[in-house]
Each structure stands twice: as C-alpha cells, then as structure tokens.
Write a protein that holds these residues in place. Sequence first.
Motif, PDB file in Angstrom:
ATOM      1  N   GLY A   1       9.177   4.266  -8.370  1.00  0.00           N
ATOM      2  CA  GLY A   1       9.332   4.435  -9.810  1.00  0.00           C
ATOM      3  C   GLY A   1       8.008   4.754 -10.486  1.00  0.00           C
ATOM      4  O   GLY A   1       6.936   4.536  -9.930  1.00  0.00           O
ATOM      5  N   ARG A   2       8.092   5.241 -11.712  1.00  0.00           N
ATOM      6  CA  ARG A   2       6.878   5.612 -12.444  1.00  0.00           C
ATOM      7  C   ARG A   2       5.955   4.415 -12.650  1.00  0.00           C
ATOM      8  O   ARG A   2       4.733   4.538 -12.539  1.00  0.00           O
ATOM      9  CB  ARG A   2       7.254   6.221 -13.800  1.00  0.00           C
ATOM     10  N   GLY A   3       6.540   3.241 -12.915  1.00  0.00           N
ATOM     11  CA  GLY A   3       5.714   2.051 -13.131  1.00  0.00           C
ATOM     12  C   GLY A   3       4.884   1.705 -11.903  1.00  0.00           C
ATOM     13  O   GLY A   3       3.694   1.379 -12.017  1.00  0.00           O
ATOM     14  N   GLU A   4       5.522   1.758 -10.716  1.00  0.00           N
ATOM     15  CA  GLU A   4       4.790   1.474  -9.474  1.00  0.00           C
ATOM     16  C   GLU A   4       3.680   2.490  -9.248  1.00  0.00           C
ATOM     17  O   GLU A   4       2.558   2.142  -8.861  1.00  0.00           O
ATOM     18  CB  GLU A   4       5.754   1.506  -8.289  1.00  0.00           C
ATOM     19  N   ILE A   5       4.008   3.778  -9.465  1.00  0.00           N
ATOM     20  CA  ILE A   5       3.022   4.842  -9.261  1.00  0.00           C
ATOM     21  C   ILE A   5       1.832   4.652 -10.194  1.00  0.00           C
ATOM     22  O   ILE A   5       0.668   4.748  -9.782  1.00  0.00           O
ATOM     23  CB  ILE A   5       3.653   6.230  -9.479  1.00  0.00           C
ATOM     24  N   LEU A   6       2.109   4.368 -11.464  1.00  0.00           N
ATOM     25  CA  LEU A   6       1.027   4.182 -12.436  1.00  0.00           C
ATOM     26  C   LEU A   6       0.163   2.977 -12.077  1.00  0.00           C
ATOM     27  O   LEU A   6      -1.067   2.996 -12.266  1.00  0.00           O
ATOM     28  CB  LEU A   6       1.595   4.032 -13.845  1.00  0.00           C
ATOM     29  N   GLN A   7       0.784   1.919 -11.578  1.00  0.00           N
ATOM     30  CA  GLN A   7       0.024   0.727 -11.197  1.00  0.00           C
ATOM     31  C   GLN A   7      -0.966   1.063 -10.087  1.00  0.00           C
ATOM     32  O   GLN A   7      -2.129   0.648 -10.118  1.00  0.00           O
ATOM     33  CB  GLN A   7       0.973  -0.376 -10.747  1.00  0.00           C
ATOM     34  N   VAL A   8      -0.499   1.830  -9.089  1.00  0.00           N
ATOM     35  CA  VAL A   8      -1.391   2.221  -7.996  1.00  0.00           C
ATOM     36  C   VAL A   8      -2.465   3.178  -8.492  1.00  0.00           C
ATOM     37  O   VAL A   8      -3.648   3.053  -8.122  1.00  0.00           O
ATOM     38  CB  VAL A   8      -0.582   2.865  -6.849  1.00  0.00           C
ATOM     39  N   LEU A   9      -2.092   4.138  -9.335  1.00  0.00           N
ATOM     40  CA  LEU A   9      -3.080   5.079  -9.863  1.00  0.00           C
ATOM     41  C   LEU A   9      -4.147   4.361 -10.675  1.00  0.00           C
ATOM     42  O   LEU A   9      -5.333   4.714 -10.615  1.00  0.00           O
ATOM     43  CB  LEU A   9      -2.393   6.142 -10.717  1.00  0.00           C
ATOM     44  N   ARG A  10      -3.742   3.341 -11.429  1.00  0.00           N
ATOM     45  CA  ARG A  10      -4.726   2.581 -12.202  1.00  0.00           C
ATOM     46  C   ARG A  10      -5.692   1.850 -11.271  1.00  0.00           C
ATOM     47  O   ARG A  10      -6.885   1.777 -11.536  1.00  0.00           O
ATOM     48  CB  ARG A  10      -4.023   1.588 -13.140  1.00  0.00           C
ATOM     49  N   ARG A  11      -5.157   1.306 -10.180  1.00  0.00           N
ATOM     50  CA  ARG A  11      -6.041   0.630  -9.218  1.00  0.00           C
ATOM     51  C   ARG A  11      -7.000   1.639  -8.586  1.00  0.00           C
ATOM     52  O   ARG A  11      -8.207   1.376  -8.474  1.00  0.00           O
ATOM     53  CB  ARG A  11      -5.209  -0.070  -8.137  1.00  0.00           C
ATOM     54  N   LEU A  12      -6.482   2.799  -8.175  1.00  0.00           N
ATOM     55  CA  LEU A  12      -7.338   3.826  -7.581  1.00  0.00           C
ATOM     56  C   LEU A  12      -8.405   4.291  -8.565  1.00  0.00           C
ATOM     57  O   LEU A  12      -9.544   4.574  -8.187  1.00  0.00           O
ATOM     58  CB  LEU A  12      -6.484   5.016  -7.122  1.00  0.00           C
ATOM     59  N   MET A  13      -8.043   4.350  -9.838  1.00  0.00           N
ATOM     60  CA  MET A  13      -8.993   4.759 -10.865  1.00  0.00           C
ATOM     61  C   MET A  13     -10.095   3.716 -11.015  1.00  0.00           C
ATOM     62  O   MET A  13     -11.280   4.062 -11.133  1.00  0.00           O
ATOM     63  CB  MET A  13      -8.256   4.970 -12.184  1.00  0.00           C
ATOM     64  N   ARG A  14      -9.722   2.430 -11.021  1.00  0.00           N
ATOM     65  CA  ARG A  14     -10.727   1.372 -11.112  1.00  0.00           C
ATOM     66  C   ARG A  14     -11.685   1.424  -9.928  1.00  0.00           C
ATOM     67  O   ARG A  14     -12.857   1.096 -10.050  1.00  0.00           O
ATOM     68  CB  ARG A  14     -10.064  -0.011 -11.166  1.00  0.00           C
ATOM     69  N   GLU A  15     -11.166   1.824  -8.763  1.00  0.00           N
ATOM     70  CA  GLU A  15     -11.978   1.863  -7.552  1.00  0.00           C
ATOM     71  C   GLU A  15     -12.761   3.164  -7.419  1.00  0.00           C
ATOM     72  O   GLU A  15     -13.502   3.340  -6.445  1.00  0.00           O
ATOM     73  CB  GLU A  15     -11.071   1.674  -6.326  1.00  0.00           C
ATOM     74  N   GLY A  16     -12.613   4.059  -8.387  1.00  0.00           N
ATOM     75  CA  GLY A  16     -13.346   5.322  -8.348  1.00  0.00           C
ATOM     76  C   GLY A  16     -12.775   6.330  -7.376  1.00  0.00           C
ATOM     77  O   GLY A  16     -13.447   7.289  -6.994  1.00  0.00           O
ATOM     78  N   LEU A  17     -11.518   6.147  -6.953  1.00  0.00           N
ATOM     79  CA  LEU A  17     -10.895   7.045  -5.982  1.00  0.00           C
ATOM     80  C   LEU A  17      -9.981   8.075  -6.628  1.00  0.00           C
ATOM     81  O   LEU A  17      -9.542   9.017  -5.959  1.00  0.00           O
ATOM     82  CB  LEU A  17     -10.097   6.230  -4.956  1.00  0.00           C
ATOM     83  N   ALA A  18      -9.667   7.919  -7.900  1.00  0.00           N
ATOM     84  CA  ALA A  18      -8.787   8.856  -8.604  1.00  0.00           C
ATOM     85  C   ALA A  18      -9.235   8.977 -10.054  1.00  0.00           C
ATOM     86  O   ALA A  18      -9.753   8.011 -10.626  1.00  0.00           O
ATOM     87  CB  ALA A  18      -7.340   8.383  -8.532  1.00  0.00           C
ATOM     88  N   GLU A  19      -9.033  10.154 -10.627  1.00  0.00           N
ATOM     89  CA  GLU A  19      -9.349  10.393 -12.034  1.00  0.00           C
ATOM     90  C   GLU A  19      -8.217  11.215 -12.660  1.00  0.00           C
ATOM     91  O   GLU A  19      -7.702  12.132 -12.035  1.00  0.00           O
ATOM     92  CB  GLU A  19     -10.665  11.158 -12.194  1.00  0.00           C
ATOM     93  N   PRO A  20      -7.823  10.871 -13.882  1.00  0.00           N
ATOM     94  CA  PRO A  20      -6.764  11.645 -14.545  1.00  0.00           C
ATOM     95  C   PRO A  20      -7.292  12.983 -15.031  1.00  0.00           C
ATOM     96  O   PRO A  20      -8.432  13.096 -15.472  1.00  0.00           O
ATOM     97  CB  PRO A  20      -6.363  10.750 -15.721  1.00  0.00           C
ATOM     98  N   LEU A  21      -6.448  13.997 -14.914  1.00  0.00           N
ATOM     99  CA  LEU A  21      -6.756  15.316 -15.455  1.00  0.00           C
ATOM    100  C   LEU A  21      -5.819  15.548 -16.632  1.00  0.00           C
ATOM    101  O   LEU A  21      -4.609  15.667 -16.433  1.00  0.00           O
ATOM    102  CB  LEU A  21      -6.539  16.400 -14.385  1.00  0.00           C
ATOM    103  N   PRO A  22      -6.313  15.595 -17.855  1.00  0.00           N
ATOM    104  CA  PRO A  22      -5.436  15.740 -19.029  1.00  0.00           C
ATOM    105  C   PRO A  22      -4.457  16.905 -18.882  1.00  0.00           C
ATOM    106  O   PRO A  22      -4.865  18.059 -18.749  1.00  0.00           O
ATOM    107  CB  PRO A  22      -6.432  15.991 -20.168  1.00  0.00           C
TER     108      PRO A  22
END
Length: 311
Positions: free
Chosen positions: A122-143
């Motif tokens: 689900g979108r909620g699960e995906i966003l939770q993982v993306l937020r963790r990856l972002m905190r760890e410097g492994l992912a960045e959002p592209l507007p």
Amino acid sequence: MDNTKKLKSELQSELVSRISEWIRNQDPSGKIRVREAVLSRELGVSRTPIRAALQHLVGEGVLSPHELGGYTMLLIPPVASDSMAPGDESAGLYGRILRDIILHEMPDPATESALMRQYGAGRGEILQVLRRLMREGLAEPLPGKGWTMLKFDGEQMLKSYHLRSILEPALLIDRDYVIDRPVLERLKADHQAALAALSETSSWREIFELDATFHEVLARGSRNDLIADIIRRQNRLRRLAEFFSYSRLERIRASMTEHVAILDALLAGDPAWASALMRQHLTVSRTETEDHFSRDLEAVRSASSGIERLK
C-alpha cells in the motif's frame, strides 16, 4: 487535502525528521548551534523549507532562537514515531527495496505507484520505507518525478575505502584533534556490550548504526564540519555494501574488536598508535570487501524476499 498539499505536508514532516536526526548525531553535550546555512548544505535542501522545519522544532520545545543567530538545543529530539519496529511488515519491505537498490532492479522512474505495483504494498507502507531511506541518505524525492536512489557498485565502494584510508587515520594525528573522553568511553562500553551479545540473530541495523557512530564520532573530534560531513556521506554508501557483508559474523566480531583497540589507544593518549590501527582496520575491511563482493552480491540476488536481519 489535495495531492499537492499532501506531498508538501509529507516532505515537510520528513524534513523535520531529518533535521531531528542530524541534531541527535551532533555533540551529545547539547552545546551545538543549529544554523540554517549548515543544514541547507548538509541536507541538500534550500533554506526556506529548512526555516519552516526549524520553526516547527521551536514550537515543539526542541530548539530556541539564539540571540547571535541560529538556534540552541533545549532537548534531544525524539526518534520519529514512524520508525520501523522489529516484526513490522514495513521492515521486511525495506529489506526488499534495499536489495533492489543494490542490484539496480528498482523501477525507473521510482514513482510511488510503480513501487506499489512492484512490491504489492500500500501507499502508506511505501511512503514509510521511502521516508526511512530518505533519513538514511539513500533516497531523495524528485518534485513531480518520483524518487531517485543512491547509486552503488563495486568501483564506488573501493573509491570510498581509498578516500577513508587517506582521511580517517590522518585526522587522528592532526594537532587540532580533540579527544572527548566521556564520549569515547561510552562508545567503548557500547561496543563491549554489542560484542557480548553478538549472535546470528543480532540486528543488522543496530550493528550498522554502532559501526557508523564509531566513525562519525571520531570524525567529529576534528572539529571540522566538512570532515564530519564526508564521513557521514561515506556511511550512506557503506550502508548498502554492509547490507550483505554482515552475513559474515566473524568479520563483524573482528571489526568491533578493532574499534575497541582504536578507542583504547585514543583514551591512552597515543593518537599515533590509534592512527596506525585505523589504517590497518580500513585496509582489512577493504580487502574483505574485494574478496567477498561478488559472492555476497550473488547471495543478495538469491534472497528474493530481502534479509530478515534487517529488522
């Protein structure tokens, strides 16, 4: 709430989490001055959203404006409430996504919809993982374009070890290096506790965080924020490499023991010996990575459901 406002709210919340983590990783005495310009440079975010996030932390009682500019810390910000606990299904999803980042098997572009389809989540699960990856410097959002993931391969890993082998031993013998005895003693105790409890079921994430903390704490002794930032950035790359190398328990034990020896040398007032031990530690780690990289990568490829120890 429309999609634009929802995205803005999520990213703003994530920025607050990233700033909070940055604050937690700084001087544990709480004597740091938090500045917009420094955060903007370290997080790669413009100063306007940084300012809004800092105002939020002021409202939460974490920070207070300083009369000479910037902010002082009133209390250590709590860990984000959406952190993944052991057994959380999102922790398993995190392992699967991290595996695919390593193997370059992420959808391109990595939009939330594409990730939902690929992982059946689900979108909620995906966003939770993306937020963790972002905190760890492994992912960045592209507007408007999804997400970009940190690129990883063996050549980058060896370049990282080369950089660290030049930098980390040298900073320990620099004339301006400062030894913070209480911090190093606490770090040594944490290593000893981890060694005593180390087993096949030990948490990969906890082991990595202790490893990363060791190198970042020693870098902060330089009192040079550029050096500390370099080590933090290299730790992001190491997080991917050590995702699969932590299956070798004997190397984890040896690495932690090497950390303790380096700390002992610093605490004994022998920075030259600490520097020599650090150089040896990084040389052994690089050799281990080179010798096992292909085999470890194949083990990750065969683990289609991710690695349970990530939890």
